[in-house]
Design a protein around this motif. Structure first.
Motif, PDB file in Angstrom:
ATOM      1  N   ASP A 130       0.818  -1.211   0.000  1.00  0.00           N
ATOM      2  CA  ASP A 130       0.000   0.000   0.000  1.00  0.00           C
ATOM      3  C   ASP A 130       0.856   1.266   0.000  1.00  0.00           C
ATOM      4  O   ASP A 130       2.078   1.233   0.163  1.00  0.00           O
ATOM      5  CB  ASP A 130      -0.920  -0.018   1.228  1.00  0.00           C
ATOM      6  N   PHE A 131       0.185   2.386  -0.203  1.00  0.00           N
ATOM      7  CA  PHE A 131       0.737   3.740  -0.124  1.00  0.00           C
ATOM      8  C   PHE A 131       2.060   3.880  -0.890  1.00  0.00           C
ATOM      9  O   PHE A 131       2.167   3.430  -2.016  1.00  0.00           O
ATOM     10  CB  PHE A 131       0.867   4.172   1.340  1.00  0.00           C
ATOM     11  N   GLY A 132       3.056   4.516  -0.281  1.00  0.00           N
ATOM     12  CA  GLY A 132       4.289   4.815  -1.002  1.00  0.00           C
ATOM     13  C   GLY A 132       5.036   3.586  -1.470  1.00  0.00           C
ATOM     14  O   GLY A 132       5.724   3.619  -2.496  1.00  0.00           O
ATOM     15  N   THR A 133       4.912   2.488  -0.722  1.00  0.00           N
ATOM     16  CA  THR A 133       5.573   1.247  -1.143  1.00  0.00           C
ATOM     17  C   THR A 133       4.976   0.755  -2.454  1.00  0.00           C
ATOM     18  O   THR A 133       5.697   0.388  -3.389  1.00  0.00           O
ATOM     19  CB  THR A 133       5.430   0.171  -0.051  1.00  0.00           C
ATOM     20  N   LEU A 134       3.656   0.753  -2.533  1.00  0.00           N
ATOM     21  CA  LEU A 134       2.974   0.372  -3.773  1.00  0.00           C
ATOM     22  C   LEU A 134       3.336   1.328  -4.903  1.00  0.00           C
ATOM     23  O   LEU A 134       3.643   0.899  -6.026  1.00  0.00           O
ATOM     24  CB  LEU A 134       1.461   0.378  -3.543  1.00  0.00           C
ATOM     25  N   LEU A 135       3.307   2.615  -4.613  1.00  0.00           N
ATOM     26  CA  LEU A 135       3.598   3.624  -5.632  1.00  0.00           C
ATOM     27  C   LEU A 135       4.980   3.410  -6.241  1.00  0.00           C
ATOM     28  O   LEU A 135       5.149   3.433  -7.468  1.00  0.00           O
ATOM     29  CB  LEU A 135       3.499   5.018  -5.011  1.00  0.00           C
ATOM     30  N   GLY A 136       5.982   3.193  -5.396  1.00  0.00           N
ATOM     31  CA  GLY A 136       7.335   3.001  -5.905  1.00  0.00           C
ATOM     32  C   GLY A 136       7.469   1.749  -6.746  1.00  0.00           C
ATOM     33  O   GLY A 136       8.103   1.759  -7.812  1.00  0.00           O
ATOM     34  N   ILE A 137       6.863   0.661  -6.295  1.00  0.00           N
ATOM     35  CA  ILE A 137       6.974  -0.603  -7.020  1.00  0.00           C
ATOM     36  C   ILE A 137       6.304  -0.510  -8.390  1.00  0.00           C
ATOM     37  O   ILE A 137       6.843  -0.982  -9.397  1.00  0.00           O
ATOM     38  CB  ILE A 137       6.371  -1.740  -6.174  1.00  0.00           C
TER      39      ILE A 137
END
Length: 307
Positions: A130-137
């Protein structure tokens, strides 16, 4: 001449803001809605009730609490503060230097994302990156260098299974680090999430937290429970997950994850390093009274000693 600054919110974010901005600002005190803090001090500075603003001399008020939008409205609408004197700082100003600029910490973050997803998939647990982790991936094929934590979400109905996954993860880690698992809960004992933390006795790995946040379905929205629903999204994104192949490992992401990223961030395809709370596309107002009544706290569930 330094900017005479009041900080709204006497907590960890304020402490870090002072450390990051002491060369350009003169800090004259704190404001806080928590009555128990009034007429006390924090970081050697007095804490005032907001109604005392008329008696204080300052150039700007910097909001350092998580509930920034609610406080911003309070200052402008209830106390008549000039909008130009109210500052919503960049998130990085409220946190320690980014851990993922340390290559060892970055490798550990990648390992955590892969390992927890693998354990969740084995147990058919709908745990979504979720959130920034998802965005980066999704956007960068990696952890965002200026991010500072790892984020997952899971339906609150599966809290027990999520706790078992996190415990298993901690148990399986090499004892080169000191690991601990904490449960975030409110004063009624209701769980809001899990926190995986570590310390490195050798000081080589920069610390960061892995959050497994519970989401509660309320009126068709999956509310992010640690923030009391300040962050939310239509429940359709979290009632089931999709599988995304990342660096050779299957990871779970929200259903229709591209649409979800747009819901949270708006134009998520353009990297934005200095993000503010007001930059999120959708947030929900949460009052200080709600925060106070929830009284979130952490309970230690498990720890492992480094050796």
């Amino acid at each position: 001449m330094k900017i005479r600054t009041l900080l709204f919110g006497a907590g960890q974010g304020a402490r870090q803001y002072i450390e990051n901005n002491s060369s350009s600002r003169e800090f004259v005190g704190f404001l806080d809605n928590d009555e128990s803090k009034h007429e006390t001090s924090f970081e050697g500075l007095p804490i005032y009730a907001p109604f005392m603003l008329g008696e204080l001399i300052y150039d700007q008020i910097v909001i350092t609490t998580q509930w920034a939008l609610d406080v911003q409205k309070q200052l402008i609408n209830d106390f008549g503060v000039d909008v130009n004197k109210v500052v919503l700082p960049e998130k990085k100003q409220l946190k320690k230097p980014t851990p993922f600029l340390n290559p060892v910490s970055l490798d550990l973050a990648r390992h955590i994302v892969k390992a927890i997803n693998t354990l969740a998939i084995e147990r058919e647990l709908p745990l979504a990156t979720d959130f920034g982790t998802l965005l980066g991936i999704v956007r960068d094929d990696d952890i965002i260098p200026w991010d500072d934590d790892i984020d997952f979400s899971v339906p609150v109905e599966r809290a027990e299974a999520a706790e078992a996954v996190c415990q298993r993860f901690v148990e399986e880690q090499p004892r080169t680090l000191f690991w601990r698992l904490e449960k975030l809960k409110n004063n009624a004992g209701k769980s809001a999430g899990l926190l995986i933390k570590f310390t490195d006795p050798n000081g080589e790995v920069s610390e960061f937290t892995t959050s497994v946040c519970f989401r509660e379905n309320v009126d068709g929205n999956a509310l992010h429970m640690p923030s009391l629903g300040m962050w939310y999204a239509p429940v359709e994104y979290f009632d089931q997950t999709e599988v995304f192949l990342w660096k050779g490992t299957q990871i779970q992401v929200p259903k229709n994850y591209l649409s979800y990223l747009s819901f949270v961030y708006g134009d998520w395809k353009v990297p934005k390093k200095d993000i503010q709370l007001s930059d999120y596309a959708h947030t929900r107002e949460v009052s200080f009274e709600d925060v106070k009544s929830a009284a979130m706290s952490c309970e230690l569930l498990e720890q492992s000693n480094a050796r």
